[in-house]
Design a protein around this motif. Structure first.
Motif, mmCIF file in Angstrom:
data_model
loop_
_atom_site.group_PDB
_atom_site.id
_atom_site.type_symbol
_atom_site.label_atom_id
_atom_site.label_comp_id
_atom_site.label_asym_id
_atom_site.label_seq_id
_atom_site.Cartn_x
_atom_site.Cartn_y
_atom_site.Cartn_z
ATOM 1 N N SER B 703 0.858 -1.182 0.000
ATOM 2 C CA SER B 703 0.000 0.000 0.000
ATOM 3 C C SER B 703 0.891 1.229 0.000
ATOM 4 O O SER B 703 2.057 1.167 0.411
ATOM 5 N N LEU B 704 0.350 2.353 -0.439
ATOM 6 C CA LEU B 704 1.177 3.559 -0.524
ATOM 7 C C LEU B 704 1.583 4.054 0.856
ATOM 8 O O LEU B 704 2.619 4.691 1.012
ATOM 9 N N LEU B 705 0.788 3.736 1.863
ATOM 10 C CA LEU B 705 1.140 4.149 3.226
ATOM 11 C C LEU B 705 2.315 3.321 3.751
ATOM 12 O O LEU B 705 3.290 3.864 4.278
ATOM 13 N N ASP B 706 2.238 1.993 3.581
ATOM 14 C CA ASP B 706 3.265 1.126 4.154
ATOM 15 C C ASP B 706 4.533 1.084 3.308
ATOM 16 O O ASP B 706 5.634 0.997 3.831
ATOM 17 N N TYR B 707 4.361 1.135 1.992
ATOM 18 C CA TYR B 707 5.536 1.160 1.113
ATOM 19 C C TYR B 707 6.300 2.461 1.308
ATOM 20 O O TYR B 707 7.515 2.485 1.222
ATOM 21 N N ARG B 708 5.564 3.500 1.607
ATOM 22 C CA ARG B 708 6.109 4.832 1.896
ATOM 23 C C ARG B 708 6.746 5.484 0.684
ATOM 24 O O ARG B 708 7.877 5.186 0.327
ATOM 25 N N ILE B 709 6.012 6.384 0.079
ATOM 26 C CA ILE B 709 6.643 7.277 -0.898
ATOM 27 C C ILE B 709 6.649 8.671 -0.287
ATOM 28 O O ILE B 709 5.806 8.998 0.524
ATOM 29 N N PRO B 710 7.643 9.478 -0.629
ATOM 30 C CA PRO B 710 7.815 10.746 0.069
ATOM 31 C C PRO B 710 6.632 11.700 -0.134
ATOM 32 O O PRO B 710 6.077 11.799 -1.227
ATOM 33 N N THR B 711 6.279 12.375 0.943
ATOM 34 C CA THR B 711 5.223 13.382 0.902
ATOM 35 C C THR B 711 5.847 14.761 0.654
ATOM 36 O O THR B 711 7.069 14.890 0.538
ATOM 37 N N PHE B 712 5.000 15.770 0.611
ATOM 38 C CA PHE B 712 5.479 17.153 0.539
ATOM 39 C C PHE B 712 6.483 17.456 1.647
ATOM 40 O O PHE B 712 7.438 18.198 1.450
ATOM 41 N N VAL B 713 6.235 16.891 2.830
ATOM 42 C CA VAL B 713 7.070 17.228 3.984
ATOM 43 C C VAL B 713 8.427 16.526 3.907
ATOM 44 O O VAL B 713 9.442 17.078 4.320
ATOM 45 N N ASP B 714 8.446 15.309 3.354
ATOM 46 C CA ASP B 714 9.690 14.527 3.317
ATOM 47 C C ASP B 714 10.674 15.018 2.263
ATOM 48 O O ASP B 714 11.879 14.830 2.397
#
Lengths: 181, 798
Positions: B703-714
């Motif tokens: 999932s995009l939450l668990d796989y983690r792709i960078p957000t605006f903040v990251d």
């Protein structure tokens, strides 16, 4: 055929218009918008609240329509990307700024980002890049690296504020004249 | 010059009217207004919804499939299984090793087993549960070395056990070069795989129109979120056993791809077959979880490098041994295996090179091409090797790279001919913009700067299936209202290729972009184009477009010149006008000019084609793979802050200088550079696409939450610095910008971490536990007196 429960009549306002639609009680707002009402501007990227592509405004607040049951919107005022420019002759300053800055590459996340950004601008007026990053952190974009989106939102916020100033100046002007008389 | 009325020579320095400016893209506003119809936005009368049943096992024989319960369900219109698709296919014609649905065996968790079409999605999901599959569990292999050593063959079409591809190439005297070296750096690197994670999930819709000119057999139309409509067209024809003229593939506007939509997927075959069976339109939309399991992303690679250096930092030899974890199918793996070695011979000159790459089948979702196909992983290894050498030799890492620069017009050790080369200028720009010299001297412990460089191809010299026809073709029509229509098979996947074509046509014909309509990626309407991969479109499709546009420009200028009785060279087209250069007050509306040209020539239409030069590579076996008409160059500097208590790496800024030859549209180029740097940053710090052997091959984070792709903040600050070294092979000198700028992000960050805290990160991603472990190893060595504290000598301990 799968129809687990009888449809329920949902009444709400979408983009300023009253709407009534019969929905399955287990269907999300996203499903009803996209597949029943043909408001395809709201996108499905994950269907589980991770990406923000489905962001709409419910009573002015950005919400994830994929995590909202359609019936939750009963009696509410809903704004989707199709209604963003309704009061502005077709193009909202955010849309214009996104266009000038090439802030949309594939454009799939863009409607959700616009809905979050509009709420930000409405609350804060002119914004800084740090405010944009914070406010849009729930919207994922995979194309841009976010840079041009931040530029566009900051740019649009200045124009919205300038427009607001001009408008209040125009409203204030007759009063000043009267005061001068 | 004599006043020859037929002279067509242009003034030497023609003023650019569209070229190199910033543009509103031709198709952005409708996307922002929610009007654009992506594939899942299509809705056809009577449309059914499809779903695919997927294997819960990583390796299992299908003993039986019973679809009768599902078929009997109300609302279910059809069920298909692997038996409906006996013909294997593969994006690379030499390795057809997959079926649309599993025929005898499931090869990874998530492998497609059966598909249903039903009146709605809920019914389709219920029907999947009513398909009874009996599996016989087989041993599964998740490690490429173990798979290579195993006597169980994973892929039933494999010819060499679990060895999917092996490439060994050697150029020059590698052992001699290493023996003579002043310094040999040996390193082992591991790049965990990553995936594309485009925000739009894969989606396809199919419909068969029967009767009419297509007869009772009908015309099958497949709308798909693909970046390679032509290759999809070919594979559909093969697998469905239909003549190609009875299939039309349309790519609707696409919501991101990055290589993740560059080959056929099971859903496209399934919607087609289900539409043929039911006579009704069928749509399948992947769930996000299915997108992760379909994958075709970056290969995990374990890379062992030996690099020899002279005392002055110049490279004597490079020796590389690489194992690629391919997953269950070949995908582009034959090419990836070559690319893992072939694309690394620039921007640095070295006289000797050997690479030995092996790709293994494993019981995982297949790997394929992701932005920077095949070379992002070894580029990480090479650039960290260079950094280690710079430290050992006491050289500035930028200076070491300068000393190894091969320059323009060079030939690489593996015999590729380099054209223009702006690498030194890229280095200079990032050095200057980042404040490199001052910061490298003054940043305290915990803060650091790192540099890396790279090169990439502007398209591959040869198409995927051998043929001598053009690699790109464009057709342009002008109409009496002063507008142009461009027909191009190229896939705009958000990178802006439709706008690029409009810029070229606008430049040549004096039109604003809103007067150019680009119709693309429809196999019925458009000439064949190979698609959006290998960063080929700007150079190849741009050249084809330029050829057609210039032919039309000649006709229009000639027609105007004839009526004004002046030589054609005096006529230019810009600002929606034809203008007499020597008497600018004399001009006509472009619509009038087009009408004059139509009077003279009949309907105004031209085609342009492009094929690659064949003299830019060696003639050894494999010598054409990785060869390109032109190469882009990139340099990055990354600034990081490392928290030595938590191991968290905070990337502050990445400066990206990229030589794109010529920026046809500046903001679009910057956007490609920023998006690339972001994607590399993401792979460096966060992303890993892993299936868990402890849970029998289940994806660890689908999932995009668990796989983690960078957000605006990251995401760090990204500073795009365009460098232009025009290449004679490109349209107006343009080269690629979409993939090259990704490569240096990862090693630049690794090298910055070393500069900050003195630890080498040779395994990706640089997660807090890994960084912390490396810091602890270093502290133990410092405590034992084996190492001095990092940055201690100049008193900058934090």
């Amino acid at each position: 055929m799968s129809s687990p429960s009888p449809a329920v009549l949902l009444s709400l306002r979408i983009n300023g218009e009253p709407v009534q639609v019969a929905v399955q009680p287990h269907h999300t707002l996203l499903e009803v918008l996209r597949y029943q009402l043909d408001l395809i501007g709201t996108k499905q990227g994950c269907d589980k609240g991770d990406c923000g592509a489905c962001t709409v405004q419910i009573d002015g607040e950005p919400q994830l329509s994929c995590l909202t049951l359609a019936l939750h919107a009963e009696g509410r005022e809903l704004t989707t990307v199709e209604g963003l420019a309704a009061s502005r002759g077709g193009v909202h300053p955010l849309q214009d700024a996104f266009d000038r800055w090439d802030a949309a590459q594939c454009g799939f996340c863009t409607p959700g980002i616009l809905m979050s950004a509009e709420a930000l601008l409405r609350k804060h007026g002119e914004v800084t890049p740090a405010q944009v990053r914070e406010a849009l952190a729930g919207n994922l974009c995979r194309c841009t690296g976010y840079t041009k989106i931040i530029d566009a939102v900051v740019d649009a916020s200045r124009r919205v504020v300038a427009e607001g100033d001009a408008k209040s100046a125009a409203e204030a002007a007759p009063r000043r004249r009267r005061a001068a008389e | 010059m004599p006043d020859d009325p037929h002279s067509e020579a242009e003034p030497l320095a023609r003023e650019a009217w569209q070229l190199g400016r910033t543009h509103r893209k031709v198709d952005a506003m409708e996307r922002m207004r929610g009007i654009t119809r992506y594939t899942d936005d299509l809705k056809l009368p009577g449309m059914l919804h499809g779903k695919i049943k997927r294997s819960p096992h990583p390796h299992a024989r299908i003993v039986s499939i019973d679809t009768s319960r599902a078929e009997a369900m109300a609302g279910v219109h059809a069920v298909v299984t692997g038996q409906d698709f006996p013909i294997p296919y593969g994006i690379i014609p030499w390795t057809p090793d997959e079926n649309a649905l599993a025929v005898d065996k499931a090869l990874h968790v998530g492998d497609g087993i059966a598909a249903v079409a039903a009146v709605d999605e809920d019914t389709a999901i219920e029907a999947l549960d009513a398909i009874d599959v009996v599996y016989e569990i087989l041993p599964a292999f998740f490690d490429p070395e173990e798979a290579l050593a195993a006597d169980v063959t994973i892929n039933p079409y494999a010819r060499k056990g679990n060895l999917s591809k092996k490439v060994e190439l050697e150029f020059g005297d590698v052992e001699g070069g290493l023996q003579d070296a002043h310094l040999v750096i040996e390193g082992e690197y591991f790049f965990e795989g990553t995936t594309h994670a485009a925000i739009e999930p894969h989606c396809a819709v199919a419909h068969v129109e029967r009767g009419g000119s297509a007869g009772e057999d009908g015309l099958l139309t497949v709308w798909s979120a693909t970046q390679v409509s032509h290759y999809l067209h070919r594979e559909l024809a093969k697998v469905l056993e239909l003549p190609a003229h009875r299939i039309r593939v349309i790519q609707p506007p696409l919501g991101g791809a990055f290589g993740g939509k560059s080959e056929p997927f099971d859903l496209e075959f399934c919607v087609a077959k289900l539409a043929m069976k039911t006579g009704r339109p069928v749509k399948i939309l992947y769930t996000r979880e299915e997108v992760f399991y379909s994958h075709r992303g970056r290969h995990p690679m374990r890379m062992k490098y030996r690099t020899g250096f002279r005392e002055d930092g110049t490279i004597t030899a490079v020796d590389a041994r690489t194992v690629l974890d391919g997953g269950a199918y070949s995908s582009f793996g034959l090419v990836t295996t070559y690319y893992s070695g072939q694309l690394l011979c620039s921007p640095y000159a070295f006289p000797a090179y050997r690479f030995h790459s092996r790709r293994a089948y494993t019981n995982k979702p297949a790997c394929g091409p992701k932005r920077g196909h095949g070379s992002v992983q070894p580029r990480f290894a090479i650039e960290v090797q260079l950094d280690k050498a710079a430290v050992a030799l006491g050289l500035d890492p930028i200076e070491l790279r300068r000393r190894n620069d091969m320059g323009a017009g060079a030939q690489t050790v593996n015999e590729f001919r380099i054209g223009s080369n702006g690498f030194l200028e890229c280095l200079r720009r990032v050095e200057e913009s980042s404040g490199w010299v001052e910061k490298r001297r003054t940043l305290p412990y915990g803060r650091g700067l790192g540099v890396a460089g790279s090169t990439y191809i502007s398209g591959t010299n040869y198409p995927i299936y051998p043929n001598a026809m053009p690699q790109a073709a464009v057709q342009i029509c002008l109409d009496r209202s002063g507008r142009a229509r461009v027909f191009s098979g190229a896939n705009d996947i958000g990178q802006g290729s439709n706008t690029m074509l409009a810029v070229i046509v606008g430049e040549e014909l004096g039109l604003p972009l809103e007067d150019v309509r680009v119709l693309s990626a429809d196999t019925d309407l458009c000439p064949v184009d190979l698609g959006a991969y290998s960063s080929r479109i700007t150079l190849m499709v741009g050249n084809a477009c330029l050829q057609a546009a210039q032919a039309l420009r000649r006709k229009v200028r000639g027609a105007v010149a004839k009526r004004w009785e002046i030589p054609a060279r005096r006529v230019t087209l810009m600002q929606r006008k034809a203008i007499d250069i020597e008497d600018p007050d004399r001009h006509v509306d472009i619509a009038q000019a087009f009408q004059w040209a139509e009077e003279d020539h009949g309907l105004l239409g031209e085609v342009g084609s492009y094929n690659t030069p064949k003299d830019r590579h060696g003639d050894y076996r494999g010598g054409t793979i990785g060869a390109s008409p032109a190469y882009s160059f990139t340099a990055h500097v990354a600034e990081v802050e490392v928290d030595d208590e938590t191991g968290v790496v905070d990337v502050k800024t990445i400066w990206v200088a990229h030589d794109c030859g010529r920026a046809l549209s500046r903001r679009i180029v910057e956007g490609q550079m920023e998006g690339s740097a972001y994607m590399g940053f993401a792979e460096a710090i966060m992303e890993q696409h892993i299936v868990d052997p402890g849970h029998r091959g289940v994806h660890s984070a689908p999932s995009l939450l668990d796989y983690r792709i960078p957000t605006f903040v990251d995401t760090p600050e990204l500073r795009a610095l365009i460098v232009e070294a025009p290449d004679e092979q490109g349209p107006y000198g343009a080269k690629e910008a979409g993939e090259g700028p990704l490569h240096p992000s990862i090693p630049a960050i690794a090298n910055a971490i070393y500069d900050a805290v003195g630890v080498r990160m040779d395994e990706l991603p640089f997660t807090p536990p890994r960084v912390l472990a490396a810091l602890e190893r270093r502290r133990a060595m410092e405590a034992a007196g084996e190492l001095a504290p990092h940055k201690a000598a100049d008193g900058r301990i934090g």
